[in-house]
Design a protein around this motif. Structure first.
Motif, PDB file in Angstrom:
ATOM      1  N   TYR A  46       0.829  -1.218   0.000  1.00 13.19           N
ATOM      2  CA  TYR A  46       0.000   0.000   0.000  1.00 13.19           C
ATOM      3  C   TYR A  46       0.863   1.268   0.000  1.00 13.19           C
ATOM      4  O   TYR A  46       0.429   2.319  -0.467  1.00 13.19           O
ATOM      5  CB  TYR A  46      -0.942   0.023   1.196  1.00 13.19           C
ATOM      6  CG  TYR A  46      -1.999  -1.042   1.157  1.00 13.19           C
ATOM      7  CD1 TYR A  46      -2.954  -1.071   0.147  1.00 13.19           C
ATOM      8  CD2 TYR A  46      -2.047  -2.032   2.127  1.00 13.19           C
ATOM      9  CE1 TYR A  46      -3.926  -2.064   0.108  1.00 13.19           C
ATOM     10  CE2 TYR A  46      -3.024  -3.014   2.103  1.00 13.19           C
ATOM     11  CZ  TYR A  46      -3.956  -3.026   1.087  1.00 13.19           C
ATOM     12  OH  TYR A  46      -4.913  -3.996   1.051  1.00 13.19           O
ATOM     13  N   GLY A  47       2.072   1.177   0.533  1.00 12.41           N
ATOM     14  CA  GLY A  47       2.969   2.331   0.548  1.00 12.41           C
ATOM     15  C   GLY A  47       3.923   2.373  -0.626  1.00 12.41           C
ATOM     16  O   GLY A  47       4.398   3.447  -1.010  1.00 12.41           O
ATOM     17  N   ASP A  50       2.162   3.370  -6.143  1.00 12.45           N
ATOM     18  CA  ASP A  50       1.483   4.674  -6.234  1.00 12.45           C
ATOM     19  C   ASP A  50      -0.014   4.569  -6.513  1.00 12.45           C
ATOM     20  O   ASP A  50      -0.738   5.548  -6.370  1.00 12.45           O
ATOM     21  CB  ASP A  50       2.130   5.540  -7.324  1.00 12.45           C
ATOM     22  CG  ASP A  50       3.469   6.108  -6.891  1.00 12.45           C
ATOM     23  OD1 ASP A  50       3.752   6.118  -5.676  1.00 12.45           O
ATOM     24  OD2 ASP A  50       4.232   6.544  -7.769  1.00 12.45           O
ATOM     25  N   TYR A  52      -1.994   2.999  -4.749  1.00 21.74           N
ATOM     26  CA  TYR A  52      -2.646   2.915  -3.447  1.00 21.74           C
ATOM     27  C   TYR A  52      -2.593   4.274  -2.738  1.00 21.74           C
ATOM     28  O   TYR A  52      -3.237   5.207  -3.159  1.00 21.74           O
ATOM     29  CB  TYR A  52      -2.039   1.785  -2.619  1.00 21.74           C
ATOM     30  CG  TYR A  52      -2.318   0.416  -3.199  1.00 21.74           C
ATOM     31  CD1 TYR A  52      -3.623  -0.046  -3.313  1.00 21.74           C
ATOM     32  CD2 TYR A  52      -1.297  -0.400  -3.647  1.00 21.74           C
ATOM     33  CE1 TYR A  52      -3.898  -1.298  -3.849  1.00 21.74           C
ATOM     34  CE2 TYR A  52      -1.561  -1.655  -4.172  1.00 21.74           C
ATOM     35  CZ  TYR A  52      -2.860  -2.094  -4.274  1.00 21.74           C
ATOM     36  OH  TYR A  52      -3.130  -3.321  -4.804  1.00 21.74           O
ATOM     37  N   ILE A  53      -1.834   4.378  -1.675  1.00 18.94           N
ATOM     38  CA  ILE A  53      -1.849   5.601  -0.858  1.00 18.94           C
ATOM     39  C   ILE A  53      -1.229   6.765  -1.617  1.00 18.94           C
ATOM     40  O   ILE A  53      -0.106   6.680  -2.102  1.00 18.94           O
ATOM     41  CB  ILE A  53      -1.113   5.373   0.466  1.00 18.94           C
ATOM     42  CG1 ILE A  53      -1.884   4.338   1.275  1.00 18.94           C
ATOM     43  CG2 ILE A  53      -0.962   6.684   1.247  1.00 18.94           C
ATOM     44  CD1 ILE A  53      -1.179   3.836   2.494  1.00 18.94           C
ATOM     45  N   ASN A  54      -1.989   7.869  -1.714  1.00 17.09           N
ATOM     46  CA  ASN A  54      -1.424   9.076  -2.330  1.00 17.09           C
ATOM     47  C   ASN A  54      -1.415  10.256  -1.374  1.00 17.09           C
ATOM     48  O   ASN A  54      -0.954  11.328  -1.730  1.00 17.09           O
ATOM     49  CB  ASN A  54      -2.120   9.415  -3.651  1.00 17.09           C
ATOM     50  CG  ASN A  54      -3.584   9.699  -3.490  1.00 17.09           C
ATOM     51  OD1 ASN A  54      -4.110   9.735  -2.389  1.00 17.09           O
ATOM     52  ND2 ASN A  54      -4.267   9.898  -4.589  1.00 17.09           N
ATOM     53  N   GLU A  74       2.603  12.770   0.715  1.00 13.77           N
ATOM     54  CA  GLU A  74       2.012  12.052  -0.407  1.00 13.77           C
ATOM     55  C   GLU A  74       2.333  10.568  -0.256  1.00 13.77           C
ATOM     56  O   GLU A  74       2.556  10.113   0.856  1.00 13.77           O
ATOM     57  CB  GLU A  74       2.544  12.641  -1.708  1.00 13.77           C
ATOM     58  CG  GLU A  74       2.128  14.092  -1.894  1.00 13.77           C
ATOM     59  CD  GLU A  74       2.702  14.728  -3.141  1.00 13.77           C
ATOM     60  OE1 GLU A  74       3.528  14.093  -3.826  1.00 13.77           O
ATOM     61  OE2 GLU A  74       2.323  15.867  -3.429  1.00 13.77           O
ATOM     62  N   SER A  75       2.397   9.834  -1.322  1.00 14.78           N
ATOM     63  CA  SER A  75       2.700   8.406  -1.264  1.00 14.78           C
ATOM     64  C   SER A  75       3.995   8.168  -0.482  1.00 14.78           C
ATOM     65  O   SER A  75       4.993   8.851  -0.711  1.00 14.78           O
ATOM     66  CB  SER A  75       2.861   7.841  -2.675  1.00 14.78           C
ATOM     67  OG  SER A  75       3.302   6.500  -2.606  1.00 14.78           O
ATOM     68  N   HIS A  77       6.059   5.788  -0.841  1.00 16.40           N
ATOM     69  CA  HIS A  77       7.071   5.199  -1.729  1.00 16.40           C
ATOM     70  C   HIS A  77       7.974   4.211  -0.976  1.00 16.40           C
ATOM     71  O   HIS A  77       9.149   4.072  -1.305  1.00 16.40           O
ATOM     72  CB  HIS A  77       7.929   6.272  -2.405  1.00 16.40           C
ATOM     73  CG  HIS A  77       7.165   7.185  -3.292  1.00 16.40           C
ATOM     74  ND1 HIS A  77       6.590   6.791  -4.466  1.00 16.40           N
ATOM     75  CD2 HIS A  77       6.841   8.502  -3.147  1.00 16.40           C
ATOM     76  CE1 HIS A  77       5.965   7.808  -5.024  1.00 16.40           C
ATOM     77  NE2 HIS A  77       6.096   8.859  -4.235  1.00 16.40           N
ATOM     78  N   SER A  98      -6.605   7.191  -1.059  1.00 20.71           N
ATOM     79  CA  SER A  98      -6.178   6.811  -2.396  1.00 20.71           C
ATOM     80  C   SER A  98      -7.161   7.390  -3.400  1.00 20.71           C
ATOM     81  O   SER A  98      -8.356   7.458  -3.123  1.00 20.71           O
ATOM     82  CB  SER A  98      -6.161   5.286  -2.525  1.00 20.71           C
ATOM     83  OG  SER A  98      -5.972   4.909  -3.879  1.00 20.71           O
TER      84      SER A  98
END
Length: 115
Positions: A46-47, A50, A52-54, A74-75, A77, A98
């Motif tokens: 999820y991290g 990109d 997923y979590i933004n 933000e993400s 990464h 997301s």
């Protein structure tokens, strides 16, 4: 709907807390006021991905109402995010969203001491 929040702090990085939506908002009520030294969030895919979590944030409150952002962005990464900030808290709030997919968190570790 989704996979339970109890997996958020079950001590297992294999289980996921996922609300079954593109947004999550978990609040963690501590047993008392704590001096927090470190928080580690295990996002896994999820991290990293990109899709997923933004956007995410870790917030704190001593009254459970007035939230102050400790970290975010933000993400991530990355599969995990280590937050080395010292702060006082009785309640933590971890939020993420997301624009595309459902998201979750595998584990959150809180390092600190009661006051």
């Amino acid at each position: 709907k989704g996979l339970g929040a109890k997996s958020l702090m079950d001590g297992l990085k294999e289980t996921v807390a996922a609300p079954g939506s593109p947004e999550l908002d978990y609040r963690i009520k501590l047993l008392s006021d704590y001096e927090i030294k470190q928080v580690v969030v295990y996002w896994k895919d999820y991290g990293i991905n990109d899709n997923y979590i933004n956007a995410w944030s870790l917030e704190t409150a001593t009254d459970g109402i007035s939230w102050k952002t400790v970290a975010g962005g933000e993400s991530p990464h990355a599969g995990e995010t280590v937050i080395n900030e010292k702060f006082l808290s009785s309640t933590l709030r971890l939020r993420a969203k997301s624009a595309r997919d459902w998201i979750g968190i595998y584990e959150i570790e809180i390092v600190g001491r009661p006051l």
